[in-house]
Structure formats: structure tokens, C-alpha cells
Write an enzyme that holds these catalytic residues in place. Structure first.
Site, short mmCIF file in Angstrom:
data_model
loop_
_atom_site.label_atom_id
_atom_site.label_comp_id
_atom_site.label_asym_id
_atom_site.label_seq_id
_atom_site.Cartn_x
_atom_site.Cartn_y
_atom_site.Cartn_z
N GLU A 20 0.94 -1.23 -0.09
CA GLU A 20 -0.03 0.01 0.04
C GLU A 20 0.92 1.18 -0.18
O GLU A 20 1.25 1.87 1.03
CB GLU A 20 -0.77 -0.02 1.18
CG GLU A 20 -1.91 -1.13 1.33
CD GLU A 20 -2.61 -1.08 2.79
OE1 GLU A 20 -3.77 -1.85 2.57
OE2 GLU A 20 -2.04 -0.36 3.60
N GLU A 72 1.92 5.08 -0.54
CA GLU A 72 1.48 6.39 -0.32
C GLU A 72 2.26 7.39 -1.31
O GLU A 72 3.47 7.10 -1.37
CB GLU A 72 1.16 6.84 0.85
CG GLU A 72 0.24 6.05 2.08
CD GLU A 72 0.65 6.26 3.24
OE1 GLU A 72 -0.42 5.87 4.04
OE2 GLU A 72 1.63 6.77 3.72
#
Length: 471
Positions: free
Chosen positions: A131, A133
Site C-alpha cells: 500500500e 502512499e
């Protein structure tokens, strides 16, 4: 699975003019060579396409630089950013002299980690779900000379711009740590993130979601489904490529730097992982948080080797600007159920055994995903092999512990230099299984010290002028 013949048929049927051969260098950046379609035949998938590897970071010297890119037919997609019809493929690197795959090629290292998993008998598939960012900026400037050094980033969403003359300033700027999840007009990136997400789908990445992230100044995240380890790393590289190029189309710039903005949350890459065998999940059981014994041992291996791991999963000097207390950063080497203050979190995923996994929260997207995923898998398998007990879970908000309690919780290294020192002392879990070579570890350490750690040490920092100029 896609066969070489199917790729050749695709080139002919879809009137593909150009084929873009992508491969990843040692630090983790995609490189590419574009060839006319008639340069691709069946031997391109076995012998490869020759190229000069002498200028690729971390690779061999000029006298040993003839190398070949071997196409993986399962990685093909039409590049949405090229004017002419262009087929994108990802390659392994091969040494023509020996006919062997190159042991410094990160994708080769990733495959060796999977081979080790199978040979261990523990499992046959490792699933990873990163994940990553990132920040979207409107303006980025930086320079470093003998007598000056500075950086400047800006975003229409930056809270520092609430008083700026914008002709007119329409406000609606997220506050520091206030970017999670306001609707438009505070969130100004809804449409660009949707285009990023849909473009990812066009490139074969199984998309899930998109949203604004915590920090002010344009922090965002897109989500894609977990995949087999090599596949997940391929998707992550496609993710970074698509996001940066869609942003450029809008006249904006994306960075995956962990800490580009002072005083707000940084960008991490929480990485979900699990092991399966014969189509069955191995991390579900009747132990803590519904985990199996092997899952707990896997966590034990991650925590035991975390200081060394971070030299590969958090491999930039900027990584350690993020790994500091106070910004939801996973600096505490503990594990816990559903607790984001621990570096290893067991998500509350319900009763479905297929969803049982762990999330290692330390990594960031400056890593090379093939190397980082392979290293995490090796650490976890070392935990299973040696039955490393992770200790008791820490089911409290670790950020609220007393100083005396916190002193008992191990923490992440405070700098890249300290992480490298840990890797120098602790890397047998990487080399003994034959996944990483001593040559690679030595090259990685030398490259990081010579290219990043030592040059940073030599340069004055702007804040030092504020501290010491009047000394």
C-alpha cells in the site's frame, strides 16, 4: 499464463509498432529500451535481447557489461502514455557468457525467494499486498551546490497556503494531519486519482480503491489487490509509473519520498503478506488473533531481523525522517491485532481463513519491491525454520506508554547508516538459503554508503545555519 506465441500474435494482430522492454535496476528504478516490433521473436523469451549494462547502477564493470533482457510474457500491456502503439513488457536479466540469470537482477532475486519457499516445504505461494502512499505537488524545486542547498515543494492543498494571494484563494485546504478523508472541495484530487486508478486497470493491475491520505499538501493513495510475490512487485512498479505519468499529464509532480513535508505524516508502504500451500492458506489457526503457529513464527522472524531488513525495505536516508515517533510511524518493533502503533499488525479480517495475513508497516516505496519482498519472505521463513517466538503481543496504544514501558519495546534504527550496520552483522537469513549472494549484499552496502550516506554526511544542512551561524 501467457505464452510467447500469444505475445507474438498480439504484436501482429494489434499492429504493434514498438515494444518497450522494462527492467529494474538495483536501487529500484525502472529502465527501458524500445525496439521495433520485428526485433522480437521466440528467442527473445529464452536468450533475450542484448544490451549494454555498463551504466546501470550497481551492476557490472564495463569489461563485463554485455547483458540480455529476457521477456516475461505474463507482463504485457499496451502503454497508455506512448503516441505510437507500444507493447510494454517486463524482463529478467541474463548473462550471455554463462547463460545464467544475473544474480544482481532484483527480479531474479525475487524468483529465488519463491524457489526457496517451495524447497523449504513450508508453502508454494507467497502473497504480498503493498500500500504505497505518495504526494502530488504543483511545484518542486531543489538544488545543491558548493555554496547553496535548498528544496521547495508546493501544493494548492498545502495548509501553509491559507493566506496566499491566489486570485482568489478559495480556502478548503486540509490542515496538518487533516487530509483523511474530506470530500471535495477540500479534496481537490478526486478526478486525477480516478484517472490514475482506471489507467492502472487498463495496464492489467487489479484495482480496488482510491482516496486522500492524512497529510496536507496532496498526500494520496490508490489500492490494488494483493498478488503472488513477483506479480505484486510488477504491479507496484506499474503503479508508480502510471501515477507519475498521469500526474505529469495534469502538469503536476508525484513523489514517493517518505518525508517530503516537515511537520506532517510521511508516506509509507504497509505490506500485507501470507503464505499458502496447495491452494490453502497457512496463516489461519487457533492462536492469537486467529493466527497459526507458523504465522506467529513468521512474525518472530520479521521482528528478529527488522533492523537489518530496514536497510532493504527502507533504503533511503529520507526513510528515517518518517520513522520517528508522533506521526503514526511504525517505530515500535512489536505485533498486535488491529493496532496501527505496532510495526506488525494483524488486520481484523473476520473468520475467513483466506483473509488471514499480517501487515508489516515499516517499509516505504523508495525500496526496490523485488528485493524488499524477497528479504521479508526470507526473514519470515527463518522465523518458521527456527521457531522464533515473537513474544507477547502489545495490545495497547504504544504511543501512550510511559517512558519506562516504552524502553522495553525495541525500536527501528534511527538512520540508514544504523540499518546498514545491522545488515552487515545480520544477513545469513538472506544468503544461507541462496536467495541473496554475499556479492549482492556487499555491493548494496557499498553503493548505499558511497552514494547516499557519506555524501549526506559531507553536506551542510539548511537548518544547521539556523542553529549554528551565530556561534
Amino acid at each position: 499464463m501467457t505464452t510467447p506465441q500469444e505475445i507474438l500474435n498480439m504484436i501482429g494482430h494489434d499492429k504493434i509498432k514498438m515494444v518497450d522492454l522494462k527492467f529494474i535496476d538495483m536501487p529500484g528504478t525502472w529502465q527501458h529500451l524500445t525496439v521495433y516490433h520485428n526485433q522480437i521473436d521466440k528467442t527473445s523469451f529464452t536468450d533475450g535481447i542484448p544490451f549494454d549494462g555498463s551504466s546501470i547502477r550497481g551492476w557490472k564493470a564495463i569489461n563485463e557489461s554485455d547483458m540480455a533482457m529476457v521477456i516475461d510474457p505474463n507482463t504485457a500491456w499496451i502503454d497508455p502514455f506512448m503516441k505510437e502503439p507500444t507493447l510494454s513488457v517486463i524482463c529478467y536479466i541474463k548473462e550471455p557468457r554463462t547463460g545464467q540469470l544475473y544474480n544482481r537482477c532484483p527480479r531474479v532475486i525475487g524468483q529465488k525467494a519463491i524457489d526457496y519457499l517451495v524447497a523449504s516445504g513450508v508453502g508454494d505461494t507467497a502473497f504480498f499486498g503493498p500500500e504505497a502512499e505518495f504526494f502530488i505537488f504543483d511545484d518542486v524545486r531543489f538544488d545543491q551546490t558548493a555554496n547553496a542547498g535548498y528544496y521547495y515543494v508546493d501544493s494548492v492543498e498545502g495548509h501553509w497556503n491559507t493566506g496566499r494571494e491566489e486570485g482568489p484563494n478559495l480556502a478548503h485546504k486540509p490542515s496538518f494531519k487533516g487530509g483523511y478523508f474530506p470530500v471535495p472541495p477540500t479534496d481537490t484530487f478526486q478526478d486525477i486519482r480516478t484517472e490514475m486508478l482506471l489507467t492502472l486497470a487498463d495496464c492489467g493491475v487489479p484495482i480496488e480503491k482510491q482516496h486522500h491520505e492524512v497529510a496536507t499538501g496532496g498526500q494520496c493513495e490508490l489500492g490494488f489487490r494483493f498478488g503472488k510475490m513477483i506479480e505484486a512487485a510488477d504491479w507496484l512498479m506499474t503503479y508508480k509509473y502510471v501515477i507519475k505519468n498521469v500526474a505529469k499529464k495534469y502538469g503536476q509532480s508525484v513523489t514517493f519520498m517518505p518525508k517530503p513535508v516537515f511537520g506532517d505524516n510521511g508516506s509509507g508502504m504497509h505490506t500485507h503478506q501470507s503464505i499458502w500451500k496447495d491452494g490453502q492458506p497457512l496463516f489461519a489457526g487457533d492462536k492469537y488473533a486467529g493466527l497459526s503457529e507458523n504465522a506467529l513464527y513468521y512474525i518472530g522472524g520479521i521482528l528478529r531481523h527488522a533492523p537489518a531488513l530496514l536497510a532493504l525495505t527502507n533504503p533511503s536516508t529520507n526513510s528515517y525522517k518518517r520513522l520517528v515517533p508522533g506521526y503514526e510511524a511504525p517505530v515500535n518493533l512489536a505485533y498486535s491485532q488491529g493496532n496501527r502503533s505496532a510495526s506488525v499488525r494483524i488486520p481484523l479480517s473476520g473468520d475467513n481463513p483466506k483473509a488471514k495475513r499480517l501487515e508489516f508497516r515499516c517499509p516505504d516505496a523508495t525500496c526496490n519491491p523485488y528485493i524488499a519482498f524477497a528479504a521479508m519472505l526470507c526473514a519470515g521463513l527463518d522465523g518458521i525454520k527456527n521457531k522464533i517466538n515473537p513474544g507477547e503481543p502489545l495490545d495497547r496504544n504504544i504511543y501512550e506508554l510511559s517512558p519506562e514501558e516504552l524502553a522495553k519495546v525495541p525500536s527501528t534504527p534511527a538512520s540508514l547508516e544504523l540499518a546498514i550496520e545491522a545488515l552487515e552483522k545480520d544477513h545469513k537469513f538472506l544468503t544461507e538459503p541462496g536467495v541473496f549472494t554475499e556479492d549482492f549484499i556487499e555491493t548494496w552496502i557499498t553503493y548505499k554508503l558511497d552514494t547516499e550516506v557519506n555524501p549526506m554526511r559531507l553536506r551542510p544542512h539548511p537548518y544547521e545555519f539556523a542553529l549554528y551561524y551565530d556561534a
